[in-house]
Design an enzyme around this catalytic site. Structure first.
Site, PDB file in Angstrom:
ATOM      1  N   MET A  33       0.836  -1.209   0.000  1.00 11.23           N
ATOM      2  CA  MET A  33       0.000   0.000   0.000  1.00 11.23           C
ATOM      3  C   MET A  33       0.868   1.255   0.000  1.00 11.23           C
ATOM      4  SD  MET A  33      -2.464   0.808   3.232  1.00 11.23           S
ATOM      5  CE  MET A  33      -1.872   1.965   4.431  1.00 11.23           C
ATOM      6  N   SER A 107       3.850  -6.529   2.093  1.00 10.87           N
ATOM      7  CA  SER A 107       2.730  -6.009   2.856  1.00 10.87           C
ATOM      8  C   SER A 107       1.416  -6.533   2.253  1.00 10.87           C
ATOM      9  CB  SER A 107       2.829  -4.482   2.889  1.00 10.87           C
ATOM     10  OG  SER A 107       2.101  -3.974   3.977  1.00 10.87           O
ATOM     11  N   GLN A 108       0.452  -5.656   1.918  1.00 12.29           N
ATOM     12  CA  GLN A 108      -0.829  -6.195   1.435  1.00 12.29           C
ATOM     13  C   GLN A 108      -0.657  -7.044   0.168  1.00 12.29           C
ATOM     14  OE1 GLN A 108      -3.363  -2.730   0.890  1.00 12.29           O
ATOM     15  NE2 GLN A 108      -2.621  -2.307  -1.169  1.00 12.29           N
ATOM     16  N   ASP A 225       7.567  -4.443  14.004  1.00 11.16           N
ATOM     17  CA  ASP A 225       6.651  -3.798  13.062  1.00 11.16           C
ATOM     18  C   ASP A 225       5.753  -2.809  13.794  1.00 11.16           C
ATOM     19  OD1 ASP A 225       4.662  -3.210  11.090  1.00 11.16           O
ATOM     20  OD2 ASP A 225       5.241  -5.047  10.060  1.00 11.16           O
ATOM     21  N   HIS A 281       8.366  -2.372   9.791  1.00  8.87           N
ATOM     22  CA  HIS A 281       7.683  -2.857   8.594  1.00  8.87           C
ATOM     23  C   HIS A 281       8.514  -2.694   7.318  1.00  8.87           C
ATOM     24  CE1 HIS A 281       4.091  -4.350   6.732  1.00  8.87           C
ATOM     25  NE2 HIS A 281       4.001  -3.335   5.910  1.00  8.87           N
TER      26      HIS A 281
END
Ligand code: NAG
Ligand code: NAG
Ligand code: NAG
Length: 299
Positions: A33, A107-108, A225, A281
């Protein structure tokens, strides 16, 4: 003599063609994202790194839309199910991927590529690497990545309005993997993406059959994270229902004990890998990425 020469040349060409065809498994990247396919500071540098480490490998960094700006905005506002269908089509059309590919989702992009494996087994995904993916969703985005504050503010505004409102589910990607532990029933009924791929709503036996075709699944969790709540989601853990403090892990979940996706079977066969990276992250080092991902899963 001429014939021999041709034969030698021909065998040489066949050899070259074969080594191309049977050569390094291509790699597909799906950005996170706020990011895009081709940012030189993120996916661009990962692509370059893999190309340098794995000679002659074909690396495709997915672009969702017609340009980088569309790609970035689509990461927030294009229905995840639509994005996954688009990617399935892109992969099916790419002649270089037809013998299989390794997939790395950031990530996503991690949960999205798992959905690709579950829904679209052709071409075959060989290894799936999820780097900070949120496989049980998120219940909080303390910080929003990327440079565009306007987009982040809009995401927060819509999530606050109500992640499970149909109109918001349809258009806000982050609502589609929003997992509210205070409202598990609503999540199960309303989440159009995550609840579906995690077999929370209707069961789809094909999802398990397809996921089991993947050879290895590697799940990377970032130990510090500060963006994903809870970070346990990166290993399929989540908050126990009714509160947002204590967590359960994959082994303790129904998804695992009833083996709804084949993860138990894969784990028992040594095909499910839990990797931990120090740091925040997506803040891994090049050395970490080479020794834990490139050398183990891409070569
Ligand atoms: C199950 O998933 C497959 C793959 O996405 C899909 O083709 C099929 O329609 C789904 N079945 C149901 C009952 O939703
Ligand atoms: C942020 O995104 C919005 C919506 O697409 C766009 O209008 C704006 O120009 C972007 N801002 C920056 C700083 O890129
Ligand atoms: C989950 O927790 C149990 C109990 O602490 C432990 O035995 C198991 O290995 C954990 N599983 C994962 C996937 O972390």
């Amino acid at each position: 003599m001429a014939d021999d020469g041709r034969l030698t040349l021909c065998s040489f060409v066949v050899f070259l063609t074969l080594s191309c065809v049977l050569g390094q498994t291509p790699v597909v990247l799906w950005h996170g994202m706020g990011d895009s396919c081709c940012n030189p500071l993120s996916m661009g540098s990962i692509k370059g790194l893999i190309e340098k480490q794995v000679s002659k490998v074909y690396v495709k960094s997915l672009e969702i839309g017609d340009n980088i700006e569309e790609d970035t905005i689509n990461g927030f506002f294009l229905n995840a199910n639509t994005q996954i269908s688009m990617v399935c089509e892109m992969l099916a059309k790419d002649s270089k991927l037809q013998n299989g590919y390794n997939a790395i989702g950031f990530s996503q992009g991690g949960q999205f590529l798992r959905a690709v494996a579950q829904r679209c087994p052709n071409p075959p995904m060989i290894n799936l690497i999820s780097v900070g993916g949120q496989h049980q969703g998120v219940y909080g985005f303390p910080r929003c990545p990327g440079v565009n504050e306007t987009l982040c503010d809009e995401v927060r505004r819509l999530l606050n309005l109500g992640a499970y409102i149909d109109a918001i589910q349809d258009r806000l990607v982050q609502a589609e993997y929003w997992h509210d532990p205070m409202n598990e029933d609503e999540y199960r009924k309303k989440s159009i993406f995550l609840a579906d791929i995690n077999q929370e709503n209707k069961m789809n036996a094909t999802y398990k059959t397809n996921l089991l075709k993947v050879k290895n699944i590697a799940l990377v969790k970032f130990l510090d994270d500060g963006m994903v709540q809870p970070r346990d989601s990166e290993w399929f853990g989540f908050y126990n229902p009714g509160q947002a403090k204590t967590v359960y892990n994959l082994t303790q979940s129904k998804l695992y004990t009833q083996d709804l996706l084949g993860l138990k079977q894969m784990n028992e066969a040594g095909r499910l890998h839990f990797l931990a990276s120090p740091g925040d992250h997506l803040q891994f080092t090049e050395e970490w990425f080479i020794s834990n991902i490139v050398n183990k899963f891409l070569k």
